[in-house]
Design a protein around this motif. Sequence first.
Motif, short mmCIF file in Angstrom:
data_model
loop_
_atom_site.label_atom_id
_atom_site.label_comp_id
_atom_site.label_asym_id
_atom_site.label_seq_id
_atom_site.Cartn_x
_atom_site.Cartn_y
_atom_site.Cartn_z
N UNK A 1 15.59 9.60 4.19
CA UNK A 1 16.18 8.59 3.29
C UNK A 1 15.25 8.34 2.11
N UNK A 2 15.78 7.85 1.02
CA UNK A 2 14.97 7.59 -0.17
C UNK A 2 13.95 6.48 0.08
N UNK A 3 14.37 5.48 0.85
CA UNK A 3 13.47 4.35 1.09
C UNK A 3 13.30 4.10 2.58
N UNK A 4 12.10 3.63 2.94
CA UNK A 4 11.83 3.33 4.35
C UNK A 4 12.26 1.91 4.65
N UNK A 5 12.86 1.74 5.84
CA UNK A 5 12.97 0.38 6.37
C UNK A 5 11.60 0.14 7.00
N UNK A 6 11.00 -1.01 6.73
CA UNK A 6 9.64 -1.27 7.21
C UNK A 6 9.53 -0.92 8.71
N UNK A 7 8.55 -0.09 9.04
CA UNK A 7 8.34 0.22 10.46
C UNK A 7 7.09 -0.52 10.91
N UNK A 8 7.16 -1.07 12.11
CA UNK A 8 6.13 -2.04 12.53
C UNK A 8 4.76 -1.41 12.75
N UNK B 1 -4.84 -1.39 5.51
CA UNK B 1 -5.68 -2.31 4.75
C UNK B 1 -5.87 -1.79 3.34
N UNK B 2 -5.88 -0.43 3.23
CA UNK B 2 -6.08 0.20 1.93
C UNK B 2 -4.71 0.65 1.43
N UNK B 3 -4.21 -0.02 0.42
CA UNK B 3 -2.84 0.23 -0.04
C UNK B 3 -2.82 1.19 -1.23
N UNK B 4 -1.66 1.77 -1.45
CA UNK B 4 -1.45 2.63 -2.60
C UNK B 4 -0.19 2.13 -3.29
N UNK B 5 -0.38 1.49 -4.44
CA UNK B 5 0.74 0.82 -5.11
C UNK B 5 1.86 1.77 -5.51
N UNK B 6 1.51 3.05 -5.73
CA UNK B 6 2.51 3.98 -6.26
C UNK B 6 3.70 4.17 -5.33
N UNK B 7 3.58 3.80 -4.05
CA UNK B 7 4.70 4.06 -3.14
C UNK B 7 5.77 2.97 -3.18
N UNK B 8 5.48 1.87 -3.89
CA UNK B 8 6.46 0.77 -3.93
C UNK B 8 7.30 0.80 -5.19
N UNK B 9 8.60 0.80 -5.03
CA UNK B 9 9.51 0.74 -6.17
C UNK B 9 10.36 -0.51 -5.99
#
Lengths: 428, 428
Positions: free
Chosen positions: A257-264, A269-277
Amino acid sequence: MTKSENIITPKSFLERGVAEVIVKKEFQKLLENTKQAPLRLKMGFDPSAPDLHLGHAVGLRKLRQLQDMGHKVIVIVGDWTAQIGDPSGKSATRPMLTKEQVESNAKTYLSQFFKIVNKDQTEVRLQSDWFGKFTLADVIKLTSKFTVAQFLARDDFAKRFRENQPIAITELLYPLLQAYDSIEINSDIEFGGTDQKFNLLVGRELQGIMGYRQQQCLLVPILPGTDGVKKMSKSLNNHIALSETPTEMFTKIMRIPDFAKEHKDTNREIHNDSIYIDGQKSMIILYLELLTDTPQKDLMEINQAIKSHSVNPIEIKKLLAKKIITEIHDKNQAIIAEKNFQNIVQHRVIPDDIKIYNLSNLPNIKSISLQKFLVEIKLANSSSEAKRLITQNAVKLNEATLDSSFKPSTIKSGNIIRVGRKLIMKFR
Amino acid sequence: MTKSENIITPKSFLERGVAEVIVKKEFQKLLENTKQAPLRLKMGFDPSAPDLHLGHAVGLRKLRQLQDMGHKVIVIVGDWTAQIGDPSGKSATRPMLTKEQVESNAKTYLSQFFKIVNKDQTEVRLQSDWFGKFTLADVIKLTSKFTVAQFLARDDFAKRFRENQPIAITELLYPLLQAYDSIEINSDIEFGGTDQKFNLLVGRELQGIMGYRQQQCLLVPILPGTDGVKKMSKSLNNHIALSETPTEMFTKIMRIPDFAKEHKDTNREIHNDSIYIDGQKSMIILYLELLTDTPQKDLMEINQAIKSHSVNPIEIKKLLAKKIITEIHDKNQAIIAEKNFQNIVQHRVIPDDIKIYNLSNLPNIKSISLQKFLVEIKLANSSSEAKRLITQNAVKLNEATLDSSFKPSTIKSGNIIRVGRKLIMKFR
């Protein structure tokens, strides 16, 4: 996987495909110290589950990056911990694998492992080298270093204890044995998914107690499966195995799928902003981040392009699939896979790298129904799924639809079976 | 101890000196089945604490009664469990005793043990016979049979866990190893104080799980010490050791209080009414019940006599002391002890069985003070007690009072030291 074209530095190493590092400053110092002898990178492997998939590739790619900096991987074949099984609440112990099973599974595992990790910079060790001669005195020494409360504080234990689900005393041994591996191989860095954090920390603590330099713990993000919902896992059937053919891989990647439903399981702790649209997690960019070397600035550009609809996500998926296949196989295979994918989906043509099933593997073919046959050859996951597929006329032999009265024993070498559009297999 | 004059029957056996039996009906059936091969009676022993006292005698007397019915005692020298130590919250593990220490302590223990238990019907086994070759696989098998919650339900663990006191994982192994002993010796009945109930039950359960006939658990009452308050224990110094001289024993028994202040360790399911006088627990009758064969009807008569003041309790105490000493030593020693007691207390005469202290055991005698000397030769429990005794003019050498300036190095062989009325010792 060939050496990355991008030069990885101690700093950039930590900016990508890492969920958490313990302890970050120490870790960085360790990597920056170029006079350091090759670091020993610990990677455990459960020989009762030798099949690797893209979820594992996330960590293996990080290992490979460190190898490219000159460090050494130590694979631990967990033939003893496999006996206990990482606590899952199901059963306390499993039978010990035989020496032959361990060897065979290790072979399967390593053939996949070395698709990403450099074999020449890898050492393979078996737990039985040390646990085979472990005595009760050794167990007493080891268990005396930790308390019951410390272990019951571990998330999954705490939950089970709170909910009155049984925790066998044996299960407390699991993290201890895994920790002791770090002593035996004198590891500098241990790798694991975020769900392994507790176990990795026990290893680090034990080293400290026993007077060794403490290992760093590198936790890699958990990859969501092809459903975009749960952690990629063979048992959930939302995985893409490293052993799959390029065409199978290509097809499965195209279907994420194009987007993930949040998986638990995500616990970064170290994020990568580029993955959020727009606040949503892009599966495509996440896979590009964790499974390819696509430069960070390209990820940001793709992010913007998807956001502004100036690119069709399908084109980015094709790019993703080709990059992954190029890394695990080669560029040529990636091109063939793309062509096959188009042929199967658009023209229902038989791909070149079709799966072969040897009918002699099924001596009871004369006595089984089509329904059972589909399960046996793994084109259906369960008897009820097989039944449903037959009812839907989705099962075809040489493009002729089969019904439930069909006798699998009449299948001949060279026949081709297809289930729906994607599952296809040739008999020998 | 010689064979009891009273004939013990399976029924009367359970009416006396028993706190609880698991399972009573099964136990009775077992004893009543005369076709039964000799039953195997399990008795554990901690080789790091080889000194027996009257508190232990309560259980040993029950063992002896069953021996008199034809059954067999198996003493287990707990050289492995001693290493862990029965959970007490102090330290998780203790160093393993050397083979020599175990042998020496076992010798000390057995010489006292056989004052009550019949040597010819006893077999001695060491845990190292089986735990010395225990492997990690054995540990995994054993620990898989029980859950953490089961063990944390045990009173002392539950309390410590609740109060956030550390419980080492090793401590969970203690009951398991003790339980496994029951498998190795195939025990029919295990003996212990009421505080051992949990451990005994784990043994019973493990036998069931592993397909053995389950042992019966016989819990004996906890004997209050000479203070009438707490469980008799060497560390509380309220004990009467089996190794004490008849005179020491006699003197200590004469000093027990008439009534016990309830001590919390008592946990009897099977009660004996004769020990209660106007709701108070008579220490004298309790000791008669648990440490002698005085018939039940005599206990009731003594109860009535004390209640109606028709007898002086001192006379009953003398009777009690003589019975105990007769059983542990012999009748003649009991008579001498009584005579010595009267001489010491009433006429300050030196008894025949005076303790001897060998001055060569104290090489640093030239450099120590009288205060320290009294602690070293164990006539005072602490330096502050020694100081107080000296100040009170209670310390005499050959009946001359010593003050704190006295030099212990001037003591000669044959000198007799006395502290107060009861502690007396001759030097060599």
